[in-house]
Design an enzyme around this catalytic site. Structure first.
Site, PDB file in Angstrom:
ATOM      1  CG  ASP A   1       4.794   3.934   3.194  1.00 52.41           C
ATOM      2  OD1 ASP A   1       4.357   4.497   4.208  1.00 52.41           O
ATOM      3  OD2 ASP A   1       4.625   4.362   2.034  1.00 52.41           O
ATOM      4  CE  LYS A   2       5.062  -6.028   5.738  1.00 51.42           C
ATOM      5  NZ  LYS A   2       3.879  -6.934   5.867  1.00 51.42           N
TER       6      LYS A   2
END
Length: 308
Positions: free
Chosen positions: A142-143
């Protein structure tokens, strides 16, 4: 001679999954590219054209589709300014450490400025590997999550590492700071995950979701300035947002996770308290066991030091 069709047979791991996800996994194509091929009735399941990406596949189903080798695609822009650490590289694999805040690959709302754009600048040979928008990526983060990722450098390495992922032979461990005191010193969250019917950006525990299993073990508990637990989490499966959703589901969201209820008011570093700290796999060429560890980044160490 290059075959005009490629064929895949559904393994036990993918039994019961959406057909578009299975095709994207095996082919390396983006979901949007797969969707386009499905809409043109170019992908068959057991000899019958697939009509919807949401169709469910079953064990030993045969998927056949056009061989897209050599097809012209839009080239990923190189960006030397993208900051990431190369932990290891040889002629088969690259292991990198991604900072929090960096998106892994181009997609909706992010055409450039991703890890893949940085990989294209530093390793131009990756343009020939797998999906041209993912350049050999075997998995994602995930970012907001920092930490270790493996990238394949040859088609053979990509196929091998994807198979290892499919068979759950790749070991991935994460460090997380979560709200509250987790009751058991160690445990397993075994709960199916799917798209949240109330919010398409989120995942949720739902009965019709996909099998998902997360192991956790408490590293430390602290009382002040508020109760937190520091966990080591191991993925048995790798669903989208899996650790974040599973921990929130048992009442202990990851700190800094505003999507799933993690406390953010104290978080001066403005990041998710989740780090992919360990990665283990068999080298696709030498078959040697490869072990990598990534120390906590400075901003997570600072966050950890707040608690007593």
């Amino acid at each position: 001679m290059v075959e005009d069709k490629v064929r895949y047979h559904v393994s036990p791991h993918h039994d019961g999954e959406r057909v578009d996800r299975v095709i994207a996994f095996f082919s390396g194509l983006s979901r949007s590219k797969v969707s386009g091929l499905i809409s043109k009735r170019l992908i068959l399941r057991n000899g019958i054209p697939i009509r919807k990406g949401s169709e469910i596949v079953h064990l030993n189903d045969e998927i056949s589709m056009p061989n897209l080798v050599g097809e012209a695609v839009e080239e990923i822009a190189s960006d030397e300014s993208i900051d990431f650490e190369v932990v290891f590289e040889d002629d088969s694999v690259i292991v990198v450490c991604k900072p929090s805040g960096l998106i892994v690959h181009p997609g909706s709302g992010a055409a450039n400025g991703t890890l893949v754009n940085g990989l294209a600048a530093q390793f131009p040979d990756l343009r020939e590997i797998g999906d041209p928008t993912r350049l050999g990526l075997v998995h994602r983060l995930d970012k907001g999550t920092s930490g270790l990722l493996v990238v394949a450098r040859t088609p053979e390495a990509l196929d091998n590492l994807k198979f290892q992922m499919q068979e759950r032979h790749v070991h991935r461990q994460y460090f997380a700071i979560v709200a509250g005191h987790v009751e058991s010193n160690k445990g397993v969250v075994d709960a199916p995950l799917g798209r949240d019917p109330k919010n398409p950006l989120k995942r949720a525990v739902i009965n019709s979701g996909k099998y998902a299993r997360t192991h956790y073990e408490i590293d430390q508990k602290y009382e002040s300035p508020f109760k937190v637990s520091m966990l080591n989490c191991r993925l048995e499966t790798g669903r989208t947002h899996q650790i974040r959703v599973h921990l929130a589901a048992i009442g202990h969201p990851v700190l800094g996770d505003d999507l799933y209820g993690g406390r953010t008011s104290f978080n001066i570093e403005n990041r998710l308290a989740l780090h992919a700290q360990m990665l283990t796999f068999l080298h696709p060429k030498t078959k040697n066991l490869m072990n990598f560890e990534s120390p906590l980044p400075a901003e997570l160490t600072s966050m950890k030091d707040i608690f007593r």
